[in-house]
Design a protein around this motif. Structure first.
Motif, PDB file in Angstrom:
ATOM      1  N   TYR A  36       4.371  -8.840  -4.517  1.00  0.00           N
ATOM      2  CA  TYR A  36       5.652  -9.187  -4.245  1.00  0.00           C
ATOM      3  C   TYR A  36       6.618  -7.357  -3.562  1.00  0.00           C
ATOM      4  CZ  TYR A  36       8.534 -13.148  -3.994  1.00  0.00           C
ATOM      5  OH  TYR A  36       9.149 -14.229  -3.498  1.00  0.00           O
ATOM      6  N   ALA A  37       6.450  -6.672  -4.812  1.00  0.00           N
ATOM      7  CA  ALA A  37       6.158  -5.289  -4.232  1.00  0.00           C
ATOM      8  C   ALA A  37       5.730  -5.418  -3.373  1.00  0.00           C
ATOM      9  CB  ALA A  37       6.115  -4.049  -5.110  1.00  0.00           C
ATOM     10  N   LEU A  38       4.704  -5.011  -2.858  1.00  0.00           N
ATOM     11  CA  LEU A  38       3.951  -4.468  -1.210  1.00  0.00           C
ATOM     12  C   LEU A  38       4.489  -5.205  -0.139  1.00  0.00           C
ATOM     13  CD1 LEU A  38       1.702  -2.750  -0.678  1.00  0.00           C
ATOM     14  CD2 LEU A  38      -0.133  -4.743  -1.110  1.00  0.00           C
ATOM     15  N   ALA A  44       8.273  -1.741   5.291  1.00  0.00           N
ATOM     16  CA  ALA A  44       9.007  -1.694   5.765  1.00  0.00           C
ATOM     17  C   ALA A  44       8.590  -0.632   5.750  1.00  0.00           C
ATOM     18  CB  ALA A  44       9.724  -0.484   4.504  1.00  0.00           C
ATOM     19  N   TYR A  45       7.348  -0.191   5.752  1.00  0.00           N
ATOM     20  CA  TYR A  45       6.333   0.550   6.785  1.00  0.00           C
ATOM     21  C   TYR A  45       6.426   0.054   8.116  1.00  0.00           C
ATOM     22  CZ  TYR A  45       4.979   3.802   3.168  1.00  0.00           C
ATOM     23  OH  TYR A  45       4.804   4.475   1.739  1.00  0.00           O
ATOM     24  N   HIS A  46       6.176  -1.240   7.907  1.00  0.00           N
ATOM     25  CA  HIS A  46       5.987  -1.546   9.686  1.00  0.00           C
ATOM     26  C   HIS A  46       6.995  -2.062  10.231  1.00  0.00           C
ATOM     27  CE1 HIS A  46       5.218  -5.981  12.130  1.00  0.00           C
ATOM     28  NE2 HIS A  46       6.494  -5.598  11.912  1.00  0.00           N
ATOM     29  N   TRP A  47       8.180  -1.587  10.106  1.00  0.00           N
ATOM     30  CA  TRP A  47       9.176  -1.370  10.785  1.00  0.00           C
ATOM     31  C   TRP A  47       9.654   0.155  10.864  1.00  0.00           C
ATOM     32  CZ3 TRP A  47      12.527  -3.663   6.157  1.00  0.00           C
ATOM     33  CH2 TRP A  47      12.543  -5.538   6.806  1.00  0.00           C
ATOM     34  N   LEU A  57      -1.037   0.305  13.559  1.00  0.00           N
ATOM     35  CA  LEU A  57      -0.204  -0.436  12.242  1.00  0.00           C
ATOM     36  C   LEU A  57       0.564  -0.909  12.171  1.00  0.00           C
ATOM     37  CD1 LEU A  57      -0.092   0.822   8.997  1.00  0.00           C
ATOM     38  CD2 LEU A  57       1.015   2.537   9.840  1.00  0.00           C
ATOM     39  N   HIS A  58       1.490  -1.379  13.074  1.00  0.00           N
ATOM     40  CA  HIS A  58       2.255  -2.400  13.113  1.00  0.00           C
ATOM     41  C   HIS A  58       1.840  -3.867  12.861  1.00  0.00           C
ATOM     42  CE1 HIS A  58       6.475  -3.363  14.490  1.00  0.00           C
ATOM     43  NE2 HIS A  58       5.957  -4.520  14.770  1.00  0.00           N
ATOM     44  N   GLN A  64      -0.767  -8.065   7.228  1.00  0.00           N
ATOM     45  CA  GLN A  64      -0.884  -8.506   6.047  1.00  0.00           C
ATOM     46  C   GLN A  64       0.516  -8.711   5.174  1.00  0.00           C
ATOM     47  OE1 GLN A  64      -1.888  -4.024   5.287  1.00  0.00           O
ATOM     48  NE2 GLN A  64      -3.973  -4.752   6.148  1.00  0.00           N
ATOM     49  N   TYR A  65       1.675  -8.706   5.460  1.00  0.00           N
ATOM     50  CA  TYR A  65       2.869  -9.078   4.597  1.00  0.00           C
ATOM     51  C   TYR A  65       3.084 -10.200   5.022  1.00  0.00           C
ATOM     52  CZ  TYR A  65       5.511  -8.404   9.196  1.00  0.00           C
ATOM     53  OH  TYR A  65       6.622  -9.187   9.862  1.00  0.00           O
TER      54      TYR A  65
END
Length: 166
Positions: A36-38, A44-47, A57-58, A64-65
Motif C-alpha cells: 500500500y505504501a509503495l 505520487a512520483y507518477h504525478w 518513468l510516467h 507498477q502502481y
C-alpha cells in the motif's frame, strides 16, 4: 524495523493444515502495508515526474502502481483465507511498512532509484515470508504468492535502475 503487525483472528475458524496462521498472516500484513505504501509513493512520483525521463518513468510507474494496487487485494484475501482480518488502520500500515518518504523533491532519476530501493526491500521481506510460510508453517500457497510477488518487485527494481542509468 518495527514489530510485525499483529493480525486479529476472524470469527471464522480455518483448518487447512497451516501450522501458525497468525505468524503467516502477520507477515502477509507487513507485506500488505509495504505494498500500500509503495502504491501511494509510486503514484505520487507518477504525478510529479519532470524532465527528460518524464515519459518513460510516467508510463513505467503507471504499470507498477496498477500491479501493486491489484496485489493489495490478493494479499488481503490470503490473510482472510488464513482466518485473520486484514489491516484496517492507516497508522498500522504506515508504522509497519519499510517504505519511507524521500527527502525533498527528487529528480526523475532519484525517483527511479528510490523506488528501485523500495522494491528491493519488499522483495527481501517476501523472501523471508517464503521461508516462514513453506519451511516453518506448511503453507505452500502463501509461499507461492510470496515468490510471485518477489519476482514482480525484483523486475520492477531492475527496470527502474536501468531507467535511472540513462
Amino acid at each position: 524495523m518495527s514489530e510485525p503487525l499483529k493480525v486479529v483472528p476472524s470469527s471464522t475458524k480455518v483448518d487447512t493444515g497451516v501450522e501458525d496462521t497468525g505468524a503467516v498472516a502477520s507477515a502477509l500484513a507487513d507485506i500488505l502495508s509495504d505494498t500500500y505504501a509503495l502504491v501511494l509513493k509510486t503514484h505520487a512520483y507518477h504525478w510529479n515526474v519532470e524532465g527528460p525521463l518524464f515519459y518513460a518513468l510516467h508510463h513505467l510507474t503507471e504499470e507498477q502502481y496498477n500491479n501493486l494496487f491489484a496485489a493489495t487485494d490478493v494479499l488481503a484475501e490470503r490473510i482472510r483465507a488464513l482466518g485473520h482480518l486484514a489491516p484496517m488502520k492507516m497508522a498500522d500500515i504506515v508504522e509497519t511498512s519499510v517504505i519511507k518518504d524521500a527527502e525533498g523533491t527528487p529528480s526523475a532519476g532519484e525517483m527511479a532509484t528510490d523506488l528501485a530501493n523500495d522494491h528491493e526491500r519488499v522483495a527481501s521481506r517476501l523472501r523471508d515470508l517464503v521461508g516462514l510460510a513453506e519451511e516453518k508453517n506448511n503453507d505452500p500457497v502463501t509461499a507461492d504468492l510470496a515468490i510471485a510477488r518477489a519476482a514482480f518487485h525484483e523486475k520492477a527494481a531492475w527496470m527502474l535502475r536501468s531507467l535511472a542509468a540513462t
